[in-house]
Design an enzyme around this catalytic site. Structure first.
Site, PDB file in Angstrom:
ATOM      1  N   LYS A 193       0.840  -1.194   0.000  1.00  0.00           N
ATOM      2  CA  LYS A 193       0.000   0.000   0.000  1.00  0.00           C
ATOM      3  C   LYS A 193       0.878   1.248   0.000  1.00  0.00           C
ATOM      4  CE  LYS A 193      -3.740   2.141   2.734  1.00  0.00           C
ATOM      5  NZ  LYS A 193      -4.577   1.991   3.937  1.00  0.00           N
ATOM      6  N   SER A 236      -9.419   2.661   2.708  1.00  0.00           N
ATOM      7  CA  SER A 236      -8.130   3.172   2.257  1.00  0.00           C
ATOM      8  C   SER A 236      -7.192   2.129   1.688  1.00  0.00           C
ATOM      9  CB  SER A 236      -7.434   3.946   3.385  1.00  0.00           C
ATOM     10  OG  SER A 236      -6.969   3.088   4.392  1.00  0.00           O
ATOM     11  N   SER A 292     -10.038  -0.442   7.346  1.00  0.00           N
ATOM     12  CA  SER A 292      -9.346  -0.223   6.074  1.00  0.00           C
ATOM     13  C   SER A 292      -8.629  -1.442   5.527  1.00  0.00           C
ATOM     14  CB  SER A 292      -8.358   0.941   6.213  1.00  0.00           C
ATOM     15  OG  SER A 292      -9.059   2.145   6.392  1.00  0.00           O
TER      16      SER A 292
END
Length: 552
Positions: free
Chosen positions: A113, A193, A217
Site C-alpha cells: 500500500k 483506504s 481499512s
C-alpha cells in the site's frame, strides 16, 4: 395415448434439462478451476513447489503479474489498483532466481500500500501529490518481507490520506492514482483506504498485498473484493515507516486470496521493532501462523454472534446466517446473541481520538522525511489549496482542517477520550463479552456487497463492524462467505488481544468448508457484461474476463 406421449415428452424434456444443467455446472466448474490454476491465482505453497521443481522461475512469475497489470489494471477494465510498478523488480527477481530458496515468502510477488515506506526508487505518497520523494529507508514491515524472500512488486493505490481528508470522500480515489474499481463489478467501490491492495489481490495482480487499518481499512476492502484480510493485534506488526493516522489504532496487515497465504504473510511481518515501542511484546507472541491452519479448527470453538452489528444489510445478514449453519455443522458451539456493552458510545470517542492523534502523528512523520516539500499538516492543507484543480476535483479537505484546529495531546479532552475509548472497547467491551460467555471468538456480518462509486456525494455513511476491535487494538479477520448479485460478501471474526492463532484456525476451517472464493469477472455493472482486456496478451485474457460464476 396423447396423455402418455405428453407425459413421456415432459419427462424426457425434464431429464434433458437436468443433463444440460449438470453439464453447464460442470463446465463452469472446469472453467473456474482452469482460471484458479493459473500462476497468478496460485497460492504460495503451490508456487514455491513449482520453483523447487524448476517448472517456474521467480522472474517468469513476476513478468506474468506485470503483464497482467498492463492489460487489466492500466487498460481494459482499468481497475487502477496499482499506482506504481517497482522499477527494480526484474533485477530483484533475477537475483532471487540465482540464490537458494530462503524464507517463507521466497519468490512471492507482494504489493505494498502506498502509505508504507520503501527505501527504493518508488514513492510513498499516501495518494497525495504533495509527497513526491522516495522514503529514506524501508518500513519495518517491508524490511521483513525482503528478508523473507518476497519480491516487492510495486505500490497500490490508497484512498488519499487514508480516507481521512473529507467527510464526503470517495473510497479508492487519490490525486496520484485516480479511482480504483472493484474488479468484480467495476462501477462498485473497492472500499476504504486499502482499496488498491484488495482490488489488486482479487484481480490476480499479486499473490498478496500489505494493507493498513485504523478502522475497517483492511477488513472492508478485503470483504468487498472477496479476499481474506487480517487486522492484527495492535503491536504485533510494526508501524514504523507507515504514513500514520492514529497510533492508538493503526496497524499493517496481510491481504490475500486464502487464509493460508494471509497467515504466511503475517508470519513474515510480525515481530518487535525498536522504532515502534508498541511492538515491545510482539516477539513473545509472533509465531509461524501456518501451524494453526487446521481443517477441524471450528470443532468445539465457542463463537458468539454480535447481532447488534447486524440488521443493516440483508445480504450480509444472510451470509452470516449461512456461516452460522456451516459452523454448527463443523462442531462449533454457537452462542447467540452476545451483546457488546457500550457499542453505541464508541463512535464519538473514536472521532475525538483520531482528530487529535492524526495531527501529532502526521507532523512527526513529515519531520522524519526532510526531502518532502511539505513539513507539517498545515503545509499539506496549503498545498491542496494551491493544487485544488488536481487535488480536490471531487471533494474538499474539511477533515484535515478539523484536525489542524485540534490541540496538543496534552489536552484533557483527548486524554479522557483516549482512556475511555480503550476501556469501553476492550476490557469493558470485547473482553467482558467473551469472559461472560467463555468465548473463543466473536462473529459479525460485514458491510455487505460493495456500493456504487459516487464522486459527487461520496461514500454513504455506514456503521463499521470493524470498530470495536479497531478501537481496542484487538485482532480481526474477514473471510469470503458467498456472493450477492455478482458481488462478494464476507464475515468478520474478532477476539481478544493476541488471539490471532484462534481466529486463523476458525477462519481456515470455515474457508475450507465454505469454498466461497471465485475469480472476478470484471463486469461493467451488476447484471452487465465483462469488460475485455486490452493491450499485450489480449487474446489470452479475453476468455478470463468472461469467466462464468457459480451462484452460491
Amino acid at each position: 395415448m396423447k396423455d402418455r406421449s405428453r407425459k413421456t415428452a415432459i419427462v424426457t424434456g425434464s431429464l434433458l434439462c437436468m443433463i444440460f444443467a449438470m453439464k453447464a455446472l460442470h463446465a463452469m466448474q472446469i472453467s473456474r478451476n482452469a482460471v484458479a490454476n493459473k500462476p497468478y491465482y496460485n497460492d504460495i505453497e503451490t508456487l514455491q513447489k513449482k520453483f523447487a521443481q524448476g517448472s517456474l522461475s521467480v522472474r517468469d512469475l513476476t513478468a506474468e503479474f506485470i503483464e497482467r497489470i498492463h492489460i487489466l489494471d492500466q487498460a481494459g477494465p482499468a481497475v487502477h489498483s496499482v499506482i506504481e510498478i517497482n522499477p527494480d523488480v526484474t533485477a530483484l527477481s533475477n537475483k532471487l532466481d540465482s540464490e537458494p530458496a530462503h524464507g517463507v515468502l521466497y519468490g512471492i510477488p507482494i504489493l505494498i500500500k502506498d502509505n508504507i515506506d520503501t527505501g527504493d526508487r518508488m514513492l510513498t505518497s499516501a495518494g497525495s501529490l504533495a509527497l513526491d520523494e522516495p522514503a529514506p529507508r524501508d518500513a519495518d514491515v517491508v524490511a521483513r518481507l525482503r528478508r523473507s524472500g518476497a519480491v516487492i512488486l510495486g505500490k497500490t493505490n490508497p484512498s488519499e490520506w487514508v480516507n481521512f481528508r473529507s467527510s464526503h470522500g470517495v473510497s479508492g480515489w487519490s490525486a496520484r492514482g485516480g479511482q480504483t474499481h472493484n474488479p468484480y463489478v467495476l462501477d462498485r467501490t473497492p472500499c476504504s483506504s486499502s482499496a488498491g491492495s484488495a482490488a489488486a489481490v482479487a484481480a490476480g495482480f499479486a499473490v498478496a498485498a500489505i494493507g493498513t487499518e485504523t478502522d475497517g481499512s483492511i477488513l472492508c476492502p478485503a470483504s468487498m473484493n472477496g479476499i481474506v484480510g487480517i487486522k492484527p493485534t495492535l503491536g504485533l506488526v510494526s508501524r514504523a515507516g507507515l504514513v500514520p493516522l492514529s497510533p492508538s489504532q493503526d496497524t499493517a496487515g496481510p491481504m490475500a486470496r486464502s487464509v493460508a497465504d494471509a497467515a504466511t504473510v503475517l508470519s513474515a511481518i510480525a515481530g518487535s521493532d525498536l522504532r515502534d515501542p508498541a511492538t515491545a511484546e510482539a516477539d513473545q507472541h509472533a509465531t509461524d501462523y501456518r501451524r494453526f491452519l487446521q481443517i477441524d479448527g471450528l470443532k468445539g470453538k465457542r463463537i458468539g454472534i454480535v447481532r447488534q452489528l447486524a440488521g443493516r444489510d440483508p445480504n450480509a445478514d444472510h451470509a452470516m446466517e449461512q456461516a452460522i449453519d456451516l459452523m454448527k455443522q463443523q462442531g462449533a458451539v454457537i452462542v447467540d446473541p452476545v451483546e457488546l456493552p457500550h457499542l453505541d458510545e464508541l463512535s464519538a470517542l473514536e472521532g475525538t481520538v483520531l482528530r487529535y492523534e492524526f495531527k501529532d502523528a502526521i507532523n512527526t512523520y513529515l519531520a522524519d522525511h526532510p526531502k518532502l516539500k511539505v513539513r507539517n499538516l498545515a503545509d499539506v492543507i496549503a498545498f491542496n489549496q494551491r493544487e485544488a484543480f488536481r487535488e480536490m476535483p471531487w471533494f474538499g479537505q474539511d477533515l484535515l482542517e478539523q484536525v489542524q484546529a485540534a490541540g496538543p495531546l496534552t489536552e484533557q479532552v483527548y486524554i479522557d477520550a483516549h482512556a475511555k475509548a480503550k476501556r469501553l472497547s476492550g476490557p469493558e467491551g470485547i473482553d467482558a463479552a467473551m469472559s461472560t460467555h467463555h468465548l473463543d471468538a466473536l462473529l459479525a456480518p460485514t458491510w455487505g456487497p460493495a456500493f456504487v462509486i459516487d464522486p459527487v456525494l461520496g461514500d454513504p455513511a455506514i456503521r463499521d463492524p470493524s470498530q470495536p476491535a479497531a478501537m481496542a487494538g484487538y485482532p480481526s479477520i474477514t473471510v469470503p462467505a458467498g456472493f450477492a448479485h455478482d458481488l462478494p460478501v464476507g464475515i468478520i471474526l474478532f477476539g481478544a488481544k493476541w488471539s490471532e492463532p484462534t481466529l486463523i484456525s476458525i477462519a481456515y476451517s470455515f474457508e475450507q468448508h465454505a469454498h466461497a472464493w471465485q475469480p472476478p469477472q470484471f463486469l461493467d455493472t451488476v447484471g452487465g457484461k465483462p469488460v475485455a482486456a486490452m493491450g499485450r496478451g489480449m487474446q489470452g485474457e479475453k476468455s478470463l474476463s468472461h469467466e462464468p460464476r457459480i451462484d452460491k
